[in-house]
Design a protein around this motif. Structure first.
Motif, PDB file in Angstrom:
ATOM      1  N   ALA A  49     -16.956  56.472  32.311  1.00  0.00           N
ATOM      2  CA  ALA A  49     -17.795  57.554  31.701  1.00  0.00           C
ATOM      3  C   ALA A  49     -18.228  58.741  32.298  1.00  0.00           C
ATOM      4  CB  ALA A  49     -19.732  56.376  32.327  1.00  0.00           C
ATOM      5  N   THR A 102     -22.698  59.238  34.285  1.00  0.00           N
ATOM      6  CA  THR A 102     -23.771  57.898  34.300  1.00  0.00           C
ATOM      7  C   THR A 102     -24.991  58.300  35.186  1.00  0.00           C
ATOM      8  OG1 THR A 102     -22.652  56.145  35.367  1.00  0.00           O
ATOM      9  CG2 THR A 102     -24.506  55.231  35.380  1.00  0.00           C
ATOM     10  N   SER A 131     -27.522  55.993  29.954  1.00  0.00           N
ATOM     11  CA  SER A 131     -26.211  54.987  29.446  1.00  0.00           C
ATOM     12  C   SER A 131     -26.476  53.659  30.316  1.00  0.00           C
ATOM     13  CB  SER A 131     -25.032  56.191  30.407  1.00  0.00           C
ATOM     14  OG  SER A 131     -24.902  55.919  31.578  1.00  0.00           O
ATOM     15  N   LYS A 154     -28.132  51.910  27.852  1.00  0.00           N
ATOM     16  CA  LYS A 154     -27.300  51.308  26.246  1.00  0.00           C
ATOM     17  C   LYS A 154     -27.148  49.925  27.043  1.00  0.00           C
ATOM     18  CE  LYS A 154     -27.454  55.603  24.834  1.00  0.00           C
ATOM     19  NZ  LYS A 154     -25.940  56.676  24.306  1.00  0.00           N
ATOM     20  N   ASN A 155     -26.572  50.264  28.541  1.00  0.00           N
ATOM     21  CA  ASN A 155     -25.301  49.077  28.868  1.00  0.00           C
ATOM     22  C   ASN A 155     -26.368  47.501  28.806  1.00  0.00           C
ATOM     23  OD1 ASN A 155     -22.345  49.679  28.998  1.00  0.00           O
ATOM     24  ND2 ASN A 155     -23.497  50.731  31.097  1.00  0.00           N
ATOM     25  N   ILE A 193     -20.696  50.847  28.864  1.00  0.00           N
ATOM     26  CA  ILE A 193     -19.842  52.177  29.632  1.00  0.00           C
ATOM     27  C   ILE A 193     -20.226  52.322  30.619  1.00  0.00           C
ATOM     28  CG2 ILE A 193     -21.462  54.692  29.460  1.00  0.00           C
ATOM     29  CD1 ILE A 193     -23.069  54.090  27.209  1.00  0.00           C
ATOM     30  N   THR A 235     -26.127  50.152  36.282  1.00  0.00           N
ATOM     31  CA  THR A 235     -25.311  49.987  35.757  1.00  0.00           C
ATOM     32  C   THR A 235     -23.943  48.428  36.217  1.00  0.00           C
ATOM     33  OG1 THR A 235     -25.365  52.295  34.692  1.00  0.00           O
ATOM     34  CG2 THR A 235     -22.685  50.900  34.718  1.00  0.00           C
TER      35      THR A 235
END
Length: 349
Positions: free
Chosen positions: A78, A81, A85, A88-89, A96, A124
């Motif tokens: 990415a 981050t 994002s 979306k993960n 990502i 993330t």
């Protein structure tokens, strides 16, 4: 039913794209269905033709054509981050990855992130690797860090991925050869070819290379640069024989035919690791385990500075430790190790 990846967005530099392709080939060898039959890879344009040769079962297009690409997508690194994002993960169809930011957190001179950035990284990391304690993360080849989340999703461990990296070396080397084909370059191929220039503090200073050449009398040594590299003038000023590689085929031609090749940690290094028979990896600003393919037969020259790994900065500036060039090139033990490695390599080829 597991979702097959339809688009691979290879953000980052050209070398990152090559490592991503090596890892992608390893995953495909473990289980072809991980990637859709019509999967498209989107790397930087320079690397695109080579990645097409490395991955003949995929379609490759330049990254500037990735807008609107099909889902699920896998971003190998990415750019940044964010909370978006991270969301979306957790709730979208894509991966990502932010492995490079975990390396940055352990790097000398990396700015301390704010609260929102730390939260985005925590979310993330929790989603993709299940480990938010980055201080306990072991150093490993970046292609493993790129693809580990997708490997785990399909039931494979990082050990499985590492084994497949070794198993695919010969095929990848053959595919690089196919990219070169019967191309013949007009360049003079020396006994020892040196690719001294990188984008950051991995660059081998002209004075170091000149000292090395002086210590190796009678050996034909030439330095190779891309056409747009302005640093070539500094090497020529010290009387170093310099050549310009006008194309990727020129680079591959030199790697194939030179008895010995030295690269700094750069795009060319990732090619030489699998394609040059007498490759010497001159490492400086990062740990070799991060960027040298585990199946490579490369000879590694490395002495760890207290500030390694360092934050990736333009080489024209000054690093956080106060150097205008990586301090390892001022160390006599590094220079002596380089000479021993060169002499051993030339005896063996």
């Amino acid at each position: 039913m597991k979702r097959a990846v339809k688009s691979v967005i290879m953000q980052g530099g050209q070398g990152d794209a090559i490592m991503a392709a090596y890892g992608m080939a390893a995953l495909h060898a473990l289980k072809p269905g991980i990637f859709a039959d019509d999967v498209i890879c989107y790397p930087r344009s320079l690397a695109a033709p080579l990645i097409q040769a490395l991955l003949p079962w995929a379609k490759v297009l330049p990254i500037d054509q990735s807008n609107g690409s099909a889902h699920p997508r896998f971003y190998t690194s990415a750019a940044k981050t964010t909370l978006g994002s991270a969301y979306k993960n957790w709730f979208g169809p894509d991966w990502i990855n932010n492995f490079a930011e975990r390396r940055r957190l352990a790097s000398t001179g990396y700015p301390h992130p704010g609260g929102v950035a730390r939260l985005a990284r925590w979310l993330t990391d929790r989603r993709l690797i299940g480990n938010t304690r980055w201080r306990r993360e072991a150093p490993d080849y970046y292609a493993i860090k790129m693809w580990a989340p997708l490997a785990e999703y399909h039931g494979f461990s990082e050990i499985d991925l590492g084994r497949s990296l070794y198993a695919t070396v010969d095929v990848l080397k053959t595919n690089i050869g196919k990219a070169l084909g019967d191309y013949r370059s007009a360049l003079t191929v020396p006994t020892l070819a040196v690719f001294p220039s990188g984008a950051s503090f991995q660059t081998m200073p002209p004075a170091f290379l000149a000292r090395m050449i002086a210590a190796l009398p009678g050996i034909d040594i030439r330095a190779f640069f891309s056409p747009e590299d302005p640093t070539i003038d500094g090497y020529r000023a010290l009387g170093i024989a310099c050549e310009t590689t006008a194309s990727l085929n020129d680079v591959l031609y030199v790697l194939k035919h030179a008895p010995a090749v030295i690269t700094v940690d750069s795009f060319v290094s990732h090619l030489a690791q699998l394609f040059a028979d007498g490759h010497i990896a001159a490492m400086s600003h990062d740990l070799p385990v991060h960027t040298v393919h585990p199946g490579a037969a490369s000879q590694i020259v490395f002495k760890a500075m207290p500030c390694v790994p360092c934050n990736y900065l333009p080489k024209a500036g000054q690093c956080a430790a106060g150097f205008k060039r990586c301090g390892v090139y001022d160390r006599d033990d590094y220079f002596d190790l380089m000479l021993r490695t060169i002499r051993r390599t030339l005896r063996e080829v």
